[in-house]
Design an enzyme around this catalytic site. Structure first.
Site, PDB file in Angstrom:
ATOM      1  NE  ARG A   1      10.192   2.576  -2.189  1.00  0.00           N
ATOM      2  CZ  ARG A   1      11.110   2.124  -3.044  1.00  0.00           C
ATOM      3  NH1 ARG A   1      11.208   0.821  -3.305  1.00  0.00           N
ATOM      4  NH2 ARG A   1      11.955   2.942  -3.632  1.00  0.00           N
TER       5      ARG A   1
ATOM      6  CB  SER B   1       9.392   8.883  -2.016  1.00  0.00           C
ATOM      7  OG  SER B   1      10.685   8.907  -2.535  1.00  0.00           O
TER       8      SER B   1
ATOM      9  CD  GLU C   1       7.891   5.358  -0.245  1.00  0.00           C
ATOM     10  OE1 GLU C   1       8.004   5.506  -1.472  1.00  0.00           O
ATOM     11  OE2 GLU C   1       8.847   5.427   0.539  1.00  0.00           O
TER      12      GLU C   1
HETATM   13  C1  FAD Z   1      15.079  11.572   3.621  1.00  0.00           C
HETATM   14  C2  FAD Z   1      14.427  10.213   3.465  1.00  0.00           C
HETATM   15  C3  FAD Z   1      14.798   9.405   2.410  1.00  0.00           C
HETATM   16  C4  FAD Z   1      14.222   8.143   2.236  1.00  0.00           C
HETATM   17  N1  FAD Z   1      14.614   7.374   1.175  1.00  0.00           N
HETATM   18  C5  FAD Z   1      14.060   6.164   0.986  1.00  0.00           C
HETATM   19  C6  FAD Z   1      14.455   5.336  -0.134  1.00  0.00           C
HETATM   20  O1  FAD Z   1      15.331   5.694  -0.915  1.00  0.00           O
HETATM   21  N2  FAD Z   1      13.845   4.142  -0.281  1.00  0.00           N
HETATM   22  C7  FAD Z   1      12.893   3.693   0.589  1.00  0.00           C
HETATM   23  O2  FAD Z   1      12.386   2.582   0.380  1.00  0.00           O
HETATM   24  N3  FAD Z   1      12.498   4.444   1.655  1.00  0.00           N
HETATM   25  C8  FAD Z   1      13.057   5.649   1.873  1.00  0.00           C
HETATM   26  N4  FAD Z   1      12.657   6.423   2.943  1.00  0.00           N
HETATM   27  C9  FAD Z   1      11.592   5.932   3.858  1.00  0.00           C
HETATM   28  C10 FAD Z   1      12.128   5.281   5.157  1.00  0.00           C
HETATM   29  O3  FAD Z   1      13.433   5.703   5.453  1.00  0.00           O
HETATM   30  C11 FAD Z   1      12.133   3.755   5.077  1.00  0.00           C
HETATM   31  O4  FAD Z   1      10.839   3.283   4.797  1.00  0.00           O
HETATM   32  C12 FAD Z   1      12.626   3.103   6.385  1.00  0.00           C
HETATM   33  O5  FAD Z   1      12.765   1.713   6.213  1.00  0.00           O
HETATM   34  C13 FAD Z   1      11.709   3.391   7.567  1.00  0.00           C
HETATM   35  O6  FAD Z   1      12.371   2.930   8.743  1.00  0.00           O
HETATM   36  P1  FAD Z   1      11.919   3.445  10.174  1.00  0.00           P
HETATM   37  O7  FAD Z   1      12.657   2.632  11.188  1.00  0.00           O
HETATM   38  O8  FAD Z   1      12.071   4.906  10.245  1.00  0.00           O
HETATM   39  O9  FAD Z   1      10.390   3.021  10.159  1.00  0.00           O
HETATM   40  P2  FAD Z   1       9.172   3.764  10.903  1.00  0.00           P
HETATM   41  O10 FAD Z   1       8.858   5.009  10.163  1.00  0.00           O
HETATM   42  O11 FAD Z   1       9.443   3.864  12.354  1.00  0.00           O
HETATM   43  O12 FAD Z   1       7.988   2.721  10.673  1.00  0.00           O
HETATM   44  C14 FAD Z   1       7.441   2.512   9.391  1.00  0.00           C
HETATM   45  C15 FAD Z   1       6.368   1.409   9.488  1.00  0.00           C
HETATM   46  O13 FAD Z   1       6.962   0.179   9.842  1.00  0.00           O
HETATM   47  C16 FAD Z   1       6.426  -0.300  11.086  1.00  0.00           C
HETATM   48  N5  FAD Z   1       7.549  -0.880  11.812  1.00  0.00           N
HETATM   49  C17 FAD Z   1       8.648  -0.227  12.264  1.00  0.00           C
HETATM   50  N6  FAD Z   1       9.489  -1.098  12.823  1.00  0.00           N
HETATM   51  C18 FAD Z   1       8.895  -2.322  12.749  1.00  0.00           C
HETATM   52  C19 FAD Z   1       9.273  -3.631  13.160  1.00  0.00           C
HETATM   53  N7  FAD Z   1      10.443  -3.870  13.765  1.00  0.00           N
HETATM   54  N8  FAD Z   1       8.413  -4.643  12.917  1.00  0.00           N
HETATM   55  C20 FAD Z   1       7.237  -4.436  12.285  1.00  0.00           C
HETATM   56  N9  FAD Z   1       6.815  -3.206  11.878  1.00  0.00           N
HETATM   57  C21 FAD Z   1       7.657  -2.172  12.102  1.00  0.00           C
HETATM   58  C22 FAD Z   1       5.843   0.917  11.767  1.00  0.00           C
HETATM   59  O14 FAD Z   1       4.819   0.560  12.676  1.00  0.00           O
HETATM   60  C23 FAD Z   1       5.313   1.695  10.569  1.00  0.00           C
HETATM   61  O15 FAD Z   1       4.098   1.118  10.144  1.00  0.00           O
HETATM   62  C24 FAD Z   1      13.232   7.690   3.150  1.00  0.00           C
HETATM   63  C25 FAD Z   1      12.857   8.522   4.228  1.00  0.00           C
HETATM   64  C26 FAD Z   1      13.459   9.764   4.389  1.00  0.00           C
HETATM   65  C27 FAD Z   1      13.062  10.629   5.555  1.00  0.00           C
END
Ligand code: FAD
Length: 364
Positions: free
Chosen positions: A180, A250, A345
């Site tokens: 992570r 998580s 996380e």
């Molecule tokens: C119901 C649920 C289940 C989930 N299950 C999992 C799982 O099984 N495994 C897991 O690993 N995660 C899980 N997650 C967490 C999440 O979905 C992941 O971490 C996902 O990759 C986040 O993507 P996002 O576009 O929403 O990122 P955001 O929440 O928009 O951003 C997260 C971080 O990344 C940065 N960021 C975003 N885009 C970029 C970019 N293009 N370049 C540089 N930095 C950037 C942001 O500034 C922030 O710091 C879950 C979340 C939820 C709500």
């Protein structure tokens, strides 16, 4: 509300159309906390992203990128420019032999990309189905589920330097991936944004089914499509859909502990759930929190999800304070009971800048 600039520069004035001021971020984070972005814009092309970064540099504004907002804990208004990433486009190149290169613009939805790969019969990311968010954020915390992490299938990432606007590729092996974690969450977080991702998938069957939760529900020799469906079913049963109940998945990482501490805990808690990990063990944080009695507990308008203690949910709060208080209470109780420190996380916004910027190896 549109902003006004005191500059004669025609280009900077033209940006007035695409940048708004004081915009609520409630619809842009899955916890649905209602803090505001000082400046706000949506980037749909690499060119528009470059222009937004130039604007931010010109006016000395910090830049924060949000994808799906599913791994965020926004706990205050965000100063500077918040850019919502909607870069789109997907391109596949089938090589002779077993490999397929899938190049995807960073604003595409991760789950849609998994569904597309499965439909095409390409193996490698099916265990990561139904993870919310964009493909560009997936390498940031090296998303993982059911024994697979994105680093296992990642060839390289395309980035843009926030200050210079330079665009280049970085090989996956140079991104500091760990559980992570990656340099994008650490020393590169103030410097680089991910604009595109290249995955290396396989045309011949290569399924990883040994992970608990999948293995006990598989019969015979499953197809790629049936594994994809199983992952979606299992996840839907135990995780709240963020469109129905606000959450960010998580909330805590699974703690990694030494063999000595593990042996000690195993004596005190014979049912301890743990997995060998590198030189030590990874503990199931959900089990620790569940056993400490937190599952289903509500605190003000937030709580611990009733079906999975690792997930904190927001029933009704507009600001993050109750959630931060609940987090502190859970951390303290886990430390008192097991002597283990839980680590959060999701990424907290606003970001606090890091001093170190690090050296970046570029490839073309
Ligand atoms: C119901 C649920 C289940 C989930 N299950 C999992 C799982 O099984 N495994 C897991 O690993 N995660 C899980 N997650 C967490 C999440 O979905 C992941 O971490 C996902 O990759 C986040 O993507 P996002 O576009 O929403 O990122 P955001 O929440 O928009 O951003 C997260 C971080 O990344 C940065 N960021 C975003 N885009 C970029 C970019 N293009 N370049 C540089 N930095 C950037 C942001 O500034 C922030 O710091 C879950 C979340 C939820 C709500």
């Amino acid at each position: 509300m549109k902003m006004r600039f005191n500059t004669q520069d025609a280009f900077m004035q033209s940006m007035e159309e695409s940048i708004q001021k004081n915009v609520s971020l409630a619809a842009y984070n899955t916890f649905r906390f209602a803090y505001h972005a000082e400046y706000f814009a949506i980037a749909e092309t690499l060119d528009s992203l470059k222009k937004l970064l130039a604007w931010a540099n010109h006016f000395n504004q910090t830049v924060t990128m949000i994808g799906g907002g599913s791994n965020l804990l926004i706990s205050a208004d965000v100063t500077g420019l918040v850019i919502i990433n909607r870069l789109s486009g997907i391109n596949a190149r089938e090589h002779r032999g077993n490999l397929v290169s899938l190049t995807v613009a960073a604003g595409e939805n991760w789950h849609q990309v998994v569904a597309f790969a499965v439909q095409e019969g390409w193996f490698g990311i099916e265990n990561l189905a139904l993870i919310p968010g964009t493909i560009g954020a997936a390498p940031v915390q090296n998303i993982g589920a059911y024994g697979v992490e994105i680093k296992d299938v990642l060839a390289r990432v395309q980035v843009i330097d926030k200050t210079s606007g330079d665009v280049y590729w970085i090989n996956a092996r140079d991104c500091g991936f760990a559980y992570r974690d990656s340099y994008f969450k650490g020393k590169w977080k103030d410097k680089l944004l991910i604009t595109s991702v290249e995955l290396s998938l396989k045309k011949q069957a290569d399924l990883l089914l040994s992970y608990g939760g999948l293995s006990d529900r598989i019969e015979g020799k499953p197809s790629l499509a049936s594994v994809f469906k199983l992952v979606c079913d299992v996840r839907s049963e135990k995780l709240p859909d963020p469109t129905m109940l606000a959450n960010s998945g998580s909330f805590f990482k699974n703690p990694i502990i030494s063999q000595a501490i593990h042996s000690d805990l195993k004596v005190r808690f014979p049912n301890l759930v743990s997995f060998p990990f590198e030189d030590g063990f990874k503990l199931a944080a959900g089990w620790l929190i569940d056993q400490a009695g937190w599952k289903g507990k509500q605190y003000q308008g937030v709580g611990v999800y009733e079906k999975q203690a690792l997930v904190l949910v927001n029933y009704s709060e507009e600001n993050a304070e109750p959630l931060l208080e609940l987090e502190a209470k859970i951390k303290q109780s886990i430390f008192e009971l097991y002597g283990v420190e839980l680590e959060r996380e999701p990424v907290q916004l606003p970001l606090t800048p890091l001093i170190e910027t690090g050296h970046v190896e570029a490839t073309n």
